[in-house]
Design a protein around this motif. Structure first.
Motif, short mmCIF file in Angstrom:
data_model
loop_
_atom_site.label_atom_id
_atom_site.label_comp_id
_atom_site.label_asym_id
_atom_site.label_seq_id
_atom_site.Cartn_x
_atom_site.Cartn_y
_atom_site.Cartn_z
N PRO A 146 0.81 -1.23 0.00
CA PRO A 146 0.00 0.00 0.00
C PRO A 146 0.84 1.27 0.00
N VAL A 147 2.05 1.23 0.55
CA VAL A 147 2.86 2.45 0.58
C VAL A 147 4.12 2.29 -0.26
N SER A 148 4.12 1.31 -1.16
CA SER A 148 5.33 1.05 -1.91
C SER A 148 5.55 2.07 -3.00
N LYS A 149 6.83 2.22 -3.35
CA LYS A 149 7.16 3.12 -4.46
C LYS A 149 6.84 2.46 -5.80
N LYS A 150 6.47 1.18 -5.76
CA LYS A 150 6.20 0.49 -7.03
C LYS A 150 5.08 1.15 -7.80
N TRP A 151 4.17 1.81 -7.04
CA TRP A 151 3.05 2.45 -7.73
C TRP A 151 3.51 3.60 -8.60
N GLY A 152 4.74 4.03 -8.42
CA GLY A 152 5.25 5.11 -9.29
C GLY A 152 5.99 4.58 -10.50
N ALA A 153 6.21 3.25 -10.51
CA ALA A 153 7.05 2.69 -11.56
C ALA A 153 6.44 2.88 -12.95
N LEU A 154 5.13 2.73 -13.04
CA LEU A 154 4.50 2.78 -14.36
C LEU A 154 4.73 4.14 -15.02
N GLY A 155 4.67 5.19 -14.21
CA GLY A 155 4.90 6.52 -14.77
C GLY A 155 6.30 6.65 -15.34
N VAL A 156 7.27 6.11 -14.60
CA VAL A 156 8.66 6.18 -15.08
C VAL A 156 8.81 5.33 -16.34
N ILE A 157 8.16 4.16 -16.32
CA ILE A 157 8.25 3.28 -17.50
C ILE A 157 7.71 3.99 -18.73
N ASN A 158 6.58 4.66 -18.56
CA ASN A 158 6.02 5.35 -19.72
C ASN A 158 6.96 6.43 -20.23
#
Lengths: 400, 510
Positions: A146-158
């Motif tokens: 729930p508090v992981s930085k993984k949720w930001g990964a998709l933005g960087v991937i794009n």
């Protein structure tokens, strides 16, 4: 300063983006009256002070038009951010995305400036490397989901996809996809909520658009169609350019699979150049198809979709032969190959018998025609039932 | 053996005198030559120079082989190839030596006197492709002949591996190995000096690299039966991987130069030809299309690019009819590159034919081998049988037809562990090699039109004498010219040592 103190992510991101358009701030920066170092050093702790300083320098250089220097400052700002981002929690993800955006755009401008000077344009490559580091941090974050930085990964991937597609170096895209499909990544790519969080729809749509295009380049038309269709359907109606981009690849993929876009749709999204092409495929008009392909060749090559559009030729042949059978008397299932050859010649396609047999063999082997060729007797024998199965039943295009 | 260089010059005069009565049938003068032009040396000071980009390179050697290496290879550790012997005396001759490939590792220091300038490099390439490639042993009836050449005179059982049956010509693989090695050194020297080349010298470099690339393409097909897929490892003479590596290196060097020159306002005339080769031979189409998008429209619309696009579309779409139609119409070099796709295309073709020519999986339909040969551009019945066997198709009782099984489930043979077996390659003599019959190899390798820069620069300039040592090409040309002169009822004896200017159209305004 307040934003950082409160660990208010969106506010910091907003502040960073706001700066880009803040003319009075820019005016102050360029006049040099404000003692930037003092301001930053005084109100912020490390390394944010350096980051903000570099950010101001970046804004100033961009304002002055020195794109190459602007990029250098932007990159250094990102490096400062990287230093603290690793240890931080996920509050600064919006700021991360804002930084990626400005980094990407600055790199593109810098490369254009370099090319104009006749030098090698390498800034986008370097930006990609910086962003890869961000990506690593987001994806290897070990905090709870729930508090992981993984949720930001998709933005960087794009952002990475956009850079790679811009410099036409798609080798490293596969790694990104592998990470997304790997076990550690949240399975929320259809907008589902996982442990209370979800990816923003915009990020998912962008991701599907790029993975669709990558599938195209690997000739995986089924997966490409699914991804691009998702991107088109879920893209909000107001985002006209983006919807148009998705269509630009969705239309030819569906064409190669045998399904035609309506004229209304193509007109609405200003893709009129597909209209005569779709009509040629629908009617099985070989000559018109070749003409349209040649007419739009430059455009398709620019878009990277030339080979894809060429694949619709199979459907053109299928429709042509279907019309051929309609010229024959009702009961006969046997068609003379020399007659077919003459019909082809009549529409401008001069092929020798081997080539005619080749085209028919391919159509039969891939299921577009139910029947067989009697090579010895020189006849095409089709099944009595439905010799030309409806195209929508044959949704997959084999690689031949 | 010849003594010091000065002595060599004296004896070469005798050679030229004797050459007056000699006929070199195999030598055909090239369609154009850079030897009439002389580029001034660059101001650069060696490899670490400041890249003034103003001349013909920082190399100072004007012969095909620097003096130091010549001395070493003739006197200290004799190491001269059969192709480096004088055709009139049969001995190794400094005028015929070409620099060997020396690996450019960190310990190596290159002196300017060891590196050929662009003039010498152009002369070397011309020598290798117009003199060495067609050279016969003996060079003239009754001339000196190395002992091994006895096996290359009359077609018979004792012909060496790879001998193509032309009396006196060494097996192509041998000559190709020598030329490949020397061209590699030439490319290395071009790369080393490239930053110091002027714009015109860079255009010369483009022409030389183009010739190297064409050479590697030809070698790839002509020698395909002599590699690891056909011969046991100890006997294999041809290394396809290395050849393709050389090809890729020259091609990418070329593409960089094309882009550089385009930035400086020069559009190279043959770029379309080579981008087309790149298209047909490259492995990943995605990067490919990115590159294509950046090419100027004039290149993209050129006929060779259109052919390449059609070929690529045929391969990707499995349209074997279109592929083989393009093959029959393609140029020799394009066909050599298409040869590398034969296996993929033929596999798909066999799957389609096997499925589509039979009404049901259990019907026993026969397809005559002759028809299969024709449809798949196979060489002969043997190749047709081999390919049928490889894909698990049986022959009819009469042996002249293949039994189709009616399904699309065809798979290639695998070895005991299930790994893929790579069947032997077959050189397409009747279709691909036939395209080069009757064309002198120098015309195949050199640019179809003389480079515009050459025409422009040589338009008003007088013919310049070649290097101090008699250049081998000059000797041969003088003999050929004497031939031609003698044939036209009493011509003027040509000067044996001067470089005869290339055949040029009427001089253009300077």
């Amino acid at each position: 300063a307040g934003a950082i103190g409160r660990q208010d992510g969106p506010a910091l991101a907003a502040a960073l983006r706001f700066d880009m358009g803040n003319t009075s701030l820019l005016g102050q920066l360029s006049s040099g009256r404000v003692g930037l170092e003092a301001v930053c050093g005084g109100s912020l702790s490390e390394p944010y002070d350096e980051m903000l300083l570099e950010h101001f320098y970046f804004l100033r250089a961009a304002q002055e038009g020195d794109d190459i220097k602007a990029y250098a400052h932007c990159e250094r700002a990102c490096a400062c951010f990287q230093a603290v981002f690793e240890k931080d929690t996920d509050w600064s993800l919006p700021a991360l995305h804002a930084l990626c955006l400005s980094l990407r755009l600055a790199a593109a401008r810098a490369d254009r400036a370099l090319v104009a000077k006749g030098e090698k344009a390498s800034r986008q490559q370097e930006a990609a490397r910086t962003m890869q580091r961000f990506f690593q941090v987001t994806v290897t974050d070990r905090s709870a989901l729930p508090v992981s930085k993984k949720w930001g990964a998709l933005g960087v991937i794009n952002a990475l996809f956009k850079v790679y597609f811009n410099i036409n170096n798609l080798r490293l895209c596969q790694n990104l996809i592998r990470a997304v499909e790997g076990p550690a990544f949240p399975k929320a790519l259809d907008g589902q909520i996982v442990e209370g969080r979800r990816f923003p729809k915009g990020e998912i749509v962008t991701y599907k658009y790029f993975t669709g295009r990558l599938c195209l380049l690997n000739s995986d038309f089924g997966a490409a169609e699914r991804n691009l269709a998702y991107a088109f359907d879920h893209c909000p109606a107001l985002a006209f350019t983006n919807k148009r981009l998705a269509l630009r690849y969705l239309v030819p993929v569906r064409l190669a699979l045998g399904s035609f876009a309506s004229r209304a749709l193509l007109v609405k999204y200003r893709l009129e150049y597909f209209i005569p092409l779709c009509r040629a495929v629908h009617r099985g008009d070989l000559q018109a198809f070749e003409e349209q392909l040649a007419l739009n060749q430059q455009r398709f090559i620019q878009h990277g979709s030339y080979l894809l559009v060429e694949r619709s030729k199979t459907i053109v042949y299928r429709n042509f032969f279907k019309r051929c059978t309609e010229l024959y008397p009702e009961k006969s299932c046997k068609m003379d190959l020399t007659r077919i050859q003459r019909t082809l010649k009549a529409v401008g396609a001069h092929m020798d018998m081997d080539e005619v047999e080749c085209v028919l063999a391919n159509l039969i082997a891939t299921g577009y025609i139910k029947g067989y060729i009697s090579h010895q007797h020189g006849k095409l024998v089709v099944s009595k039932g439905a010799p030309f199965p409806p195209l929508r039943e044959l949704l997959t295009v084999t690689d031949g | 053996a010849l003594g010091v260089l000065a002595g060599g010059q004296a004896s070469s005069c005798d050679v030229a005198v004797r050459a007056a009565g000699v006929k070199f049938d195999w030598f055909i003068p090239p369609p154009y030559s850079w030897s009439a032009l002389v580029f001034p040396p660059s101001r650069d000071d060696g490899a670490e120079g400041r890249n003034h980009a103003d001349g013909g390179g920082w190399g100072r050697c004007t012969d095909m082989c620097p003096a130091d290496e010549a001395h070493e290879r003739l006197h200290i550790a004799p190491n001269a190839n059969m192709q480096e012997t004088d055709p009139l005396t049969g001995d190794s001759d400094p005028a015929w030596l070409v620099t060997m490939f020396h690996r450019n590792d960190a310990a190596r220091v290159w002196k300017p006197s060891d590196i050929r300038n662009v003039n010498a490099l152009a002369n070397s390439v011309e020598h290798l492709l117009t003199v060495v490639l067609p050279r016969r042993f003996p060079a003239f009836p009754g001339g000196p002949c190395p002992p091994e050449a006895a096996a290359w005179q009359t077609p018979g059982d004792q012909s060496s591996i790879g001998w193509e049956g032309v009396p006196g010509e060494p097996p192509f693989i041998r000559t190709a190995g020598f030329v490949r090695d020397r061209l590699r050194q030439i490319r290395q020297e071009l790369t080393m000096q490239q930053p110091s080349f002027s714009l015109a010298a860079k255009e010369v470099a483009v022409d030389l690299l183009e010739q190297c690339t064409r050479f590697h393409i030809m070698v790839e097909h002509r020698c395909c039966e002599l590699g690891l897929r056909n011969l046991p490892p100890d006997d294999a003479k041809f290394d396809s991987r290395m050849n393709m590596q050389m090809y890729t290196q020259s091609l990418s060097g070329l593409q960089q130069l094309y882009e550089e020159l385009r930035h400086q306002g020069v559009q190279c005339a043959n770029e379309a030809e080579f981008q087309a080769y790149y298209l047909v031979s490259s492995a990943d189409p995605d990067v490919l299309f990115g590159r294509l998008a950046n090419l100027p429209p004039t290149v993209l619309t050129a006929p060779s690019m259109q052919i390449a696009l059609r070929v690529l579309a045929a391969i990707q779409g499995g349209d074997f009819g279109a592929f083989f139609r393009e093959l029959k119409r393609a140029s020799y070099l394009m066909a050599c590159l298409m040869h590398k796709h034969f296996e993929t295309v033929r596999f798909r073709a066999i799957v389609a034919i096997n499925r589509a020519f039979a009404p049901r999986p259990d019907s026993r339909v026969e397809l005559p081998l002759a028809d299969l040969e024709r449809m798949l551009c196979l060489e002969d019945a043997d190749e047709a049988k081999a390919i049928a066997d490889f894909y698990g198709l049986h022959l009819s009782p009469s042996g002249s037809a293949v039994l189709l099984t009616g399904t699309s489930r065809i798979s290639a043979k695998t070895d005991a562990e299930g790994g893929p077996i790579m069947p032997p390659l077959v050189c397409s003599r009747s279709i691909i090699e036939a395209k080069r019959h009757g064309i002198p190899v120098c015309q195949l390798m050199m640019s179809p039109q003389p480079p515009p820069r050459l025409l422009e620069l040589a338009g008003g300039a007088p013919a310049v004498a070649a290097a101090t040592l008699p250049s081998p090409r000059a000797v041969l040309r003088s003999v050929a010219a004497k031939q031609a002169a003698a044939n036209t009822a009493g011509g003027v004896p040509a000067r044996p040592f001067a470089a005869i200017p290339a055949v040029l159209p009427p001089a253009l305004p300077p």
